[in-house]
Design an enzyme around this catalytic site. Structure first.
Site, PDB file in Angstrom:
ATOM      1  N   LYS A 119       0.829  -1.204   0.000  1.00  0.00           N
ATOM      2  CA  LYS A 119       0.000   0.000   0.000  1.00  0.00           C
ATOM      3  C   LYS A 119       0.860   1.248   0.000  1.00  0.00           C
ATOM      4  O   LYS A 119       0.494   2.273  -0.595  1.00  0.00           O
ATOM      5  CB  LYS A 119      -0.947  -0.022   1.202  1.00  0.00           C
ATOM      6  CG  LYS A 119      -2.037  -1.081   1.117  1.00  0.00           C
ATOM      7  CD  LYS A 119      -2.997  -0.965   2.286  1.00  0.00           C
ATOM      8  CE  LYS A 119      -4.169  -1.934   2.139  1.00  0.00           C
ATOM      9  NZ  LYS A 119      -3.764  -3.324   2.197  1.00  0.00           N
ATOM     10  N   GLU A 203      -2.235   6.432   8.580  1.00  0.00           N
ATOM     11  CA  GLU A 203      -2.923   7.166   7.525  1.00  0.00           C
ATOM     12  C   GLU A 203      -4.040   7.992   8.149  1.00  0.00           C
ATOM     13  O   GLU A 203      -4.658   7.578   9.145  1.00  0.00           O
ATOM     14  CB  GLU A 203      -3.505   6.190   6.500  1.00  0.00           C
ATOM     15  CG  GLU A 203      -4.206   6.845   5.320  1.00  0.00           C
ATOM     16  CD  GLU A 203      -4.717   5.792   4.349  1.00  0.00           C
ATOM     17  OE1 GLU A 203      -4.042   5.544   3.327  1.00  0.00           O
ATOM     18  OE2 GLU A 203      -5.788   5.198   4.617  1.00  0.00           O
ATOM     19  N   HIS A 238     -13.643  -2.890   9.607  1.00  0.00           N
ATOM     20  CA  HIS A 238     -13.048  -2.426   8.355  1.00  0.00           C
ATOM     21  C   HIS A 238     -13.187  -3.453   7.239  1.00  0.00           C
ATOM     22  O   HIS A 238     -12.464  -3.399   6.252  1.00  0.00           O
ATOM     23  CB  HIS A 238     -11.569  -2.061   8.547  1.00  0.00           C
ATOM     24  CG  HIS A 238     -11.326  -1.186   9.730  1.00  0.00           C
ATOM     25  ND1 HIS A 238     -11.790   0.101   9.806  1.00  0.00           N
ATOM     26  CD2 HIS A 238     -10.694  -1.430  10.906  1.00  0.00           C
ATOM     27  CE1 HIS A 238     -11.442   0.623  10.976  1.00  0.00           C
ATOM     28  NE2 HIS A 238     -10.797  -0.284  11.653  1.00  0.00           N
ATOM     29  N   ARG A 294      -6.522  -8.451  -7.845  1.00  0.00           N
ATOM     30  CA  ARG A 294      -7.184  -9.761  -7.867  1.00  0.00           C
ATOM     31  C   ARG A 294      -8.668  -9.542  -8.103  1.00  0.00           C
ATOM     32  O   ARG A 294      -9.152  -8.412  -8.156  1.00  0.00           O
ATOM     33  CB  ARG A 294      -6.989 -10.484  -6.524  1.00  0.00           C
ATOM     34  CG  ARG A 294      -7.471  -9.659  -5.323  1.00  0.00           C
ATOM     35  CD  ARG A 294      -7.304 -10.392  -4.020  1.00  0.00           C
ATOM     36  NE  ARG A 294      -7.466  -9.544  -2.862  1.00  0.00           N
ATOM     37  CZ  ARG A 294      -8.617  -9.200  -2.302  1.00  0.00           C
ATOM     38  NH1 ARG A 294      -9.747  -9.622  -2.844  1.00  0.00           N
ATOM     39  NH2 ARG A 294      -8.663  -8.438  -1.234  1.00  0.00           N
TER      40      ARG A 294
END
Length: 655
Positions: A119, A203, A238, A294
């Site tokens: 990421k 983040e 999440h 994917r």
């Protein structure tokens, strides 16, 4: 001339393996399953043309062993490997291993997986392509003090995220500096366990954002296309549980802009095949979140609105063929919504649940699709994700799709395991959801205990289920009678009813029932319910001038009752219960089978109610177990690394 794909090995399990088998069969391709010891009797194994046993029960001993999977492919002369999603689907080293073995990899190029698999790296690449991103800082090698400085730079609340994975694993929301270090450590452990990489980063966390993702597809002929968006804002831990397309908040201008940004991200890494570019959307602005290299769990939503088979497109592209015209100029028709059905206790912190599914059946309906890896009698293992099925509804309008999906979930027969079914039904009917206003904090604003409560709330609905169970029980006894001249349940003294006590949603209730020589039933419920027809597994009666049918499925002392208002579980009390041994009030039990990864206390230590005692790992997630009372730890019965069974006592705290 494209590469042939005629014998396909699927390096995954459950519903995604069944999904790939279905498309491959339709294309005339032979299918091969790799199966762990825990999955020998699983439905997906029975659907493959051939099965290779790769041993082990846990993912680490089976589906995460790339060498064993490649060896299995060679053994049966497979020419291609499809990774599904999860496990090794986004593992660049595995993709290279497949290609080095001379096999066709049904997925994106290893270099693209590598670039977008991190990421942190993907955010850097996307920022260079001028796509907006959220501020983030790598935690690798940072001391506690340096972490604090980085967190202040990002700003609270913030999110700790695993760099190498997804699916909600290795993620923690941090509201203030006090919980930062523990959150980073816990997210790192979970990331290492789930993805083999403990790298995490900080983040900025948007508290009222929408989660919008774009399905992209690319081939080796220079084509890259957006197949519209999916909104996945309703999440727990999440992890998405409701997905839909189109999004109720995205207009054509935004759809075009986000689609172009997603295609640019794919082109930046020379992408090929299926991928998903995820964004957060808030106050009219969107920010790149990550790219999943994917097929996604929610891909059926895109298939429903476009009419495209994404697995077929994956195989087509892997053969070296260009995307067909219908994919290059896609059309979106109607509305589709997907719900993820999990074996979990949503009212108890979404705790995963193991056990046996005595019955698992959905009624067929136009516009309804059920992708599932389980059937009647399936055992829910501690080793794998607790998702039972994806249920997808398509209709002309959003409201019709929501109503169809809610009705299908309500009428399904799901017996033997606690699930999030009632939570899903209430979300689908919630005014905020129906108005298209639900965001990623929906399940934080609304009490999951209320949302997950049993659906047949009115007392008369539970009484109807009880009446059905009682008459079904009586009929089953009648069917087993030995003296045919005397009906089962017959009593000489008609004033004395044969009483049975049940535990139901609202607690204990005692019901009396008897039968005369003519076969007529008498019960303390008879004034409310006029029986029309009785069978051992189905009861029809009239109540308040309404005639309803109830299906009754008995498994031992448990009665599963499905009626027009939903499902009710009743347990017949043992008339001669055995006395249970005395137990300390502060005994901490394991909520499920699993592995102990942290013991936070020692004997003699004082603890407050709610203090952390033990951390367990089960179903690919960490579960923090806290003290039920304030007091002193008298006994610690487990150590790090121990495998424990459900309900086993781990720690005892004395008041």
């Amino acid at each position: 001339m494209g590469s042939p794909v005629s014998r396909l090995l699927v390096a995954n399990r459950g519903e995604i393996a069944r999904r790939i088998f279905r498309t491959a069969r339709a294309m005339g391709i032979e299918t091969i399953a790799v199966v762990s010891d825990a999955d020998r009797g699983a439905p997906f194994a029975a659907e493959a043309d051939r099965v290779v046993l790769i041993g082990g029960e846990s993912p680490a001993d089976s589906y995460l062993r790339g060498d064993a999977i490649v060896s299995a492919a060679r053994r049966v002369d497979a020419d291609s490997v499809h990774p599904g999603y999860g496990f090794l689907a986004e593992n660049a080293a595995f993709a290279r291993m497949v290609e080095d073995a001379g096999l066709i990899w049904i997925g994106p190029p290893p270099n693209a997986i590598e670039s977008m698999g991190s990421k942190l790296e993907s955010k850097r690449l996307i920022a260079e392509a001028a796509v907006p991103t959220l501020p983030s800082i790598d935690c690798t090698g940072l001391s506690t003090d340096e972490l604090a400085v980085a967190a202040e730079e990002i700003g609270f609340p913030l999110l700790v995220k695993a760099s190498a994975g997804g699916g909600g694993k290795g993620m923690r929301i941090v509201a203030d500096p006090a919980g930062l270090a523990d959150a980073v450590a816990a997210a790192g452990r979970e990331a290492q366990s789930a993805f083999g990489d403990a790298t995490v980063f900080l983040e900025r966390y948007l508290e009222r954002s929408r989660h919008i993702e774009i399905q992209v597809f690319a081939d080796d002929h220079g084509n890259a296309v957006s197949l519209f968006e999916r909104e996945c804002s309703i999440q727990r831990r999440h992890q998405k549980i409701i997905e839909e397309s189109p999004s109720p908040v995205i207009d054509e201008t935004l759809r075009k802009a986000m689609g172009e940004a997603a295609v640019a991200a794919a082109r930046a890494v020379d992408y090929r095949g299926a991928g998903t570019v995820e964004f957060l959307f808030q106050d009219g602005e969107f920010y790149f979140l990550e790219m999943n290299t994917r097929l996604q769990v929610e891909h059926p939503v895109t298939e429903a609105i476009t009419g495209l088979d994404l697995v077929r497109l994956q195989i087509t592209v892997a053969r070296g063929e260009p995307l067909p015209p219908e994919a290059l100029e896609p059309m979106s028709i109607g509305h589709a919504i997907e719900a993820r059905l999990y074996a979990e206790d949503a009212a108890n912190g979404y705790l995963p649940v193991t056990g046996r599914l005595d019955r698992f059946r959905f009624e067929e309906a136009a516009g309804l699709r059920v992708d599932s890896g389980v059937e009647d009698g399936a055992v829910i293992s501690i080793h794998y994700d607790p998702m039972l099925a994806k249920v997808i509804a398509w209709a002309d309008s959003r409201r019709e799709a929501a109503d169809l999906l809610a009705r299908s979930l309500t009428s399904a027969q799901i017996h033997g395991s606690t699930t999030n079914r009632d939570l899903l039904v209430r979300i689908l009917g919630h005014p905020e959801f129906l108005a298209g206003q639900a965001d990623t904090s929906f399940l934080e604003r609304h009490d999951p205990v209320h949302l997950a409560a049993p659906l047949p709330e009115p007392e008369q609905h539970q009484m109807a289920a009880l009446a059905a169970a009682v008459w079904s029980r009586g009929q089953a006894a009648a069917d087993r009678r030995v003296l045919t001249s005397i009906p089962a349940g017959f009593r000489n003294n008609r004033s004395q009813l044969d009483t049975t006590t049940f535990d139901g949603p609202d607690g204990e209730i005692t019901v009396g029932i008897a039968r005369d020589r003519a076969g007529h039933w008498t019960s303390n419920l008879v004034e409310e319910f006029d029986v029309v027809a009785v069978d051992s597994d189905e009861v029809t009666f009239v109540h308040d001038r309404l005639m309803d049918r109830y299906r009754v499925h008995q498994v031992g002392p448990v009665y599963h009752v499905d009626g027009p208002h939903g499902y009710t579980r009743l347990v017949e009390r043992d008339r001669f219960p055995q006395a249970l041994p005395d137990e300390a009030a502060g005994s901490l039990h394991a909520p499920m089978p699993g592995k102990v990864i942290t013991v936070a206390v020692v004997a003699g230590q004082e603890v407050a109610e709610g203090d952390l005692l033990v951390v367990m790992e089960a179903m690919k997630m960490e579960h923090s177990l806290k003290s039920p009372i304030a007091g002193t730890v008298s006994t610690v019965r487990v150590s790090v690394g121990d495998q424990v069974e459900a309900d086993e006592i781990l720690v005892v705290v004395e008041e």
